[in-house]
Design an enzyme around this catalytic site. Structure first.
Site, PDB file in Angstrom:
ATOM      1  N   CYS A 193       0.995  -1.036  -0.087  1.00  0.00           N
ATOM      2  CA  CYS A 193       0.081   0.071  -0.082  1.00  0.00           C
ATOM      3  C   CYS A 193       0.871   1.104   0.171  1.00  0.00           C
ATOM      4  CB  CYS A 193      -0.900  -0.035   1.186  1.00  0.00           C
ATOM      5  SG  CYS A 193      -1.657  -1.516   1.607  1.00  0.00           S
ATOM      6  N   HIS A 197       0.946   4.622  -2.070  1.00  0.00           N
ATOM      7  CA  HIS A 197       0.213   5.835  -1.454  1.00  0.00           C
ATOM      8  C   HIS A 197       1.101   6.747  -0.508  1.00  0.00           C
ATOM      9  CE1 HIS A 197      -3.213   4.757  -3.198  1.00  0.00           C
ATOM     10  NE2 HIS A 197      -3.093   3.590  -3.097  1.00  0.00           N
ATOM     11  N   ARG A 236     -12.831  -1.092  -1.734  1.00  0.00           N
ATOM     12  CA  ARG A 236     -11.768  -0.221  -2.472  1.00  0.00           C
ATOM     13  C   ARG A 236     -10.473  -0.789  -2.240  1.00  0.00           C
ATOM     14  NH1 ARG A 236      -9.135   0.710  -5.714  1.00  0.00           N
ATOM     15  NH2 ARG A 236      -8.250   2.478  -6.587  1.00  0.00           N
ATOM     16  N   CYS A 240      -7.625  -2.779  -4.915  1.00  0.00           N
ATOM     17  CA  CYS A 240      -6.160  -2.140  -4.776  1.00  0.00           C
ATOM     18  C   CYS A 240      -5.545  -3.828  -4.840  1.00  0.00           C
ATOM     19  CB  CYS A 240      -5.645  -1.243  -3.759  1.00  0.00           C
ATOM     20  SG  CYS A 240      -5.991   0.296  -3.932  1.00  0.00           S
TER      21      CYS A 240
END
Lengths: 279, 124
Positions: A193, A197, A236, A240
């Site tokens: 992640c 991000h 969501r 991903c």
């Protein structure tokens, strides 16, 4: 000899047990926020609640236009009807949450004192239904998304202040697991992640900018234009996970709940501003 | 002292006995080469050969899933392999199984590496 073997076994056991990585939650959060403040010095802290619209000006302009006729409005109306439902035993959702709908969203996720499990808002809705003899909603289904959209809408403006009690080993373990999940690379593309991000926030992935993780959970559920429907945070995240070509976990799985706990704690101090509208 | 020596001796004997067992287990859990062809002999042997390789792949996939590290397409590749085998396309079935097996093996390696590596990425 026996002492040496025993010492060896204790050492191996210690290695096998998950150890908190470096810092405690409060220190983690300070570093997390400081990273984004340093990375995007022109973005005020409160703006991170708007996700990608804090970074991408073109997308922000479109979003402002979209918000004139919010596409999540139907979900909020449906959610309001559901909230007013009286259960067979005469109770309702407000009995479970011990508060008005306007005082709920920012309190989730939280750790249940008895089970040590992370309870998300969607999970709390279903626990409420089960407690009062109602059938659970399907996670990711229309009803639960509508209800959580209504609760989020009514809770707008309230500030997240998620607790991770460092004296509670269960809360700390859930937080650490969420953190481990967040920073672990997975899937055929070998991405975490954080790779997208944190390290690549603000950069392009194909034609879109990658959002910053700070503020990720504040605006969920969202109306997703490309789907033409509402979407939960876990849906969501599953998207991903699929994008990095790993097998997604079930919605409301322990993995996703712990991740939500970690991410929401990182976003403490930001306002609840769901439901959102996203491309 | 004598007891300690006995324990030490037993430990080394046990290790000596277990070594080949561990080696065989590791060998069995290894994926085969995608270039491998099904032996062109009786259909019974072809099926047996495929089943052996399929089981290796499926066991590795399950291990990766238990570690929370399964890749997206591994399971569907194994479903496809099973379908090809059912149609008697043994070589095609074997090649797809090899691909799934490699994915599962890499997913496990990834999980093992990440069990410590993630800590270095935490923002400090």
């Amino acid at each position: 000899m026996i002492k040496a073997i025993t010492a060896g076994l204790i050492f191996l056991f210690t290695l096998a047990v998950h150890q908190p990585a470096f810092a405690g939650p409060a220190e983690d959060r300070r570093a997390f926020v400081a990273y984004f403040e340093s990375r995007f010095p022109d973005i005020p802290f409160a703006e991170y609640a708007n996700g990608i619209y804090a970074i991408d000006q073109d997308a922000r302009n479109q979003w402002i236009e979209i918000e004139e006729f919010p596409p999540y409005e139907f979900a909020v109306e449906q959610g309001e009807s559901l909230w007013q439902e009286t259960f067979a035993d005469g109770k309702s959702y407000s009995d479970c949450f011990n508060s008005s709908e306007a005082d709920v969203r920012q309190n989730y996720p939280r750790v249940d004192g008895l089970t040590g499990e992370v309870i998300t808002l969607d999970m709390a809705i279903n626990l409420c239904r089960e407690e009062h003899g109602q059938k659970s909603f399907e996670f990711g289904g229309e009803e639960i998304l509508a209800l959580s959209a209504f609760i989020a809408f009514e809770s707008r403006g309230n500030v997240f202040d998620i607790m991770v009690d460092e004296d509670d080993p269960q809360a700390l373990a859930a937080y650490e697991e969420g953190k481990r999940f967040y920073y672990s690379k997975r899937g055929q593309l070998n991405l975490s992640c954080a790779d997208c991000h944190v390290a690549s926030a603000g950069q392009y992935v194909r034609a879109d900018h990658l959002s910053a993780s700070l503020g990720h959970p504040t605006h969920f559920p969202v109306y997703r234009s490309k789907l033409g429907s509402m979407l939960s945070l876990h849906q969501r995240v599953a998207g991903c996970i699929r994008d990095v070509r790993a097998k997604p976990f079930d919605l409301q799985s322990t993995e996703y709940r712990n991740l939500e706990y970690f991410l929401t704690y990182m976003s403490n101090g930001l306002e609840a501003n769901g439901p959102g509208a996203r491309k | 002292m004598r007891v300690n020596n006995m324990i030490a001796r037993s430990f080394f004997i046990l290790m000596f006995v277990l070594q080949p067992v561990v080696a065989v287990s590791a060998e069995e859990s290894k994926c085969f080469s995608p270039q491998e062809q099904i032996p062109a002999d009786s259909p019974g042997n072809q099926k047996l050969h495929f089943e052996q390789q399929f089981n290796v792949a499926e066991n590795l996939r399950q291990a990766a899933a238990s570690a929370g590290a399964e890749w997206l397409k591994t399971e569907s590749l194994l479903v496809r392999a099973r379908e090809e085998a059912a149609s008697g396309n043994w070589n095609q079935a074997l090649q797809i199984t090899a691909k799934a097996c490699q994915q599962a093996e890499l997913a496990l390696q990834q999980a093992q590496y990440e069990s410590e590596a993630w800590k270095s990425r935490v923002i400090k």
